[in-house]
Design a protein around this motif. Structure first.
Motif: not given
Length: 323
Positions: A49-50, A53, A80, A150, A156-158, A160, A164
């Motif tokens: 998952h990380s 990202h 992604y 996160y 950077w972020w999203d 989620c 992670h």
């Protein structure tokens, strides 16, 4: 789970000048017989998952026109989906550049930090960076659920829900690779925006990636599309349509043997054979619930004598009618 697993051990290496403490992975003597971890492993899920990202961050560093949509972990890796306002397509060379950028992010060992915010603040931040897909995702989150994002460092972020790893350095660059790009649609709806899906794979150890790749190469040798052509079993004629199989004489013989074996085994076990129509009135599929649940993946209906008929998505309603 921590940084160390049962597959790791510490050893002391002596040199003329100093003692060096190093961590080495216990690589199985015969990796072809080794079991690869699956997504039942919580640590592996976090890594994958990380990794998604980190890929999202790398892509947006290199391609400012790209917007991220969704990026989950999947079997053997992650993906992604990206929207590019320029309409340009990602190339194989782009994947190489993205991988190199990911390695830089991993090397920096950025903290991956969870933050819970209220819906209004999330909407403000999303509008500030102009990411319309994030806004639609936010709107789809139930009102009674927390809004979590996160961060990777401060860059950077999203949106989620996690999980992670704690930092990008916990992802091993040599156990990570990007595999392909394919087309996708936002929300799986072909009437919505066209997206580009980048697939990747991530593992806990480098030898696991190597073994995964070896198995993929072995699978290619046994790919039914390759064998079908090589052994003159079947073909797919473009003039007839994609995915429609034409069985050649040799393939028809093999298919007949398989079908006969299947029938004999079921009859021997006490089953009875039943043949049912390939289509039925649409009302049957509405009554059974198939239409409501699966209509997005079903063929369009056809008009027959002023009534709508549907190519069957499943057999079960027919069996209920018979009994």
């Amino acid at each position: 789970h921590g940084f160390m697993t049962s597959r790791n051990k510490f050893i002391s290496l002596k040199s003329k000048s100093s003692h060096v403490l190093a961590t080495v992975s216990e690589i199985p003597a015969d990796i072809t017989e080794a079991e690869l971890p699956t997504n039942e492993d919580d640590e592996l899920v976090r890594i994958r998952h990380s990794s998604a990202h980190v890929m999202g961050m790398a892509v947006q560093r290199l391609f400012p026109d790209a917007q991220v949509t969704t990026g989950p972990w999947i079997e053997n890796g992650f993906y992604y989906d990206f929207y590019r306002s320029s309409g340009e397509q990602f190339s194989i060379n782009d994947l190489k550049a993205i991988k190199k950028e990911m390695e830089k992010i991993i090397k920096k060992n950025f903290e991956i930090r969870k933050e819970t915010i209220d819906r209004a603040e999330a909407e403000r931040r999303i509008k500030e960076i102009g990411e319309s897909f994030k806004l639609e995702i936010l709107q789809s989150i139930p009102k009674d659920e927390d809004i979590t994002i996160y961060h990777i460092g401060d860059e950077w972020w999203d949106l989620c829900a996690g999980p992670h790893v704690e930092s990008t350095g916990q992802i091993k660059a040599k156990a990570l690779d990007l595999s392909s790009v394919s087309a996708a649609y936002w929300r799986g709806d072909e009437s919505r925006q066209a997206l580009q899906r980048i697939y990747g794979t991530a593992w806990k150890e480098a030898w696991q990636l190597k073994e995964h790749k070896r198995r993929l190469e072995e699978a290619k040798k046994r790919d039914h599309r390759t064998l079908g052509k090589k052994l003159d079993l079947f073909s797919i004629q473009d003039d007839a349509g994609g995915g429609l199989v034409f069985w050649h004489p040799k393939g028809s013989k093999v298919r007949g043997l398989i079908e006969d074996t299947w029938k004999e085994a079921h009859i021997k076990a006490g089953y009875e054979l039943l043949y049912t129509p390939h289509v039925a009135n649409l009302n049957l599929w509405k009554t059974s619930g198939h239409y409501d649940f699966y209509r997005d993946g079903m063929f369009d209906q056809m008009d027959v004598e002023d009534e709508q008929y549907q190519l069957k998505p499943m057999n079960c309603p027919f069996h209920y009618l018979y009994t």
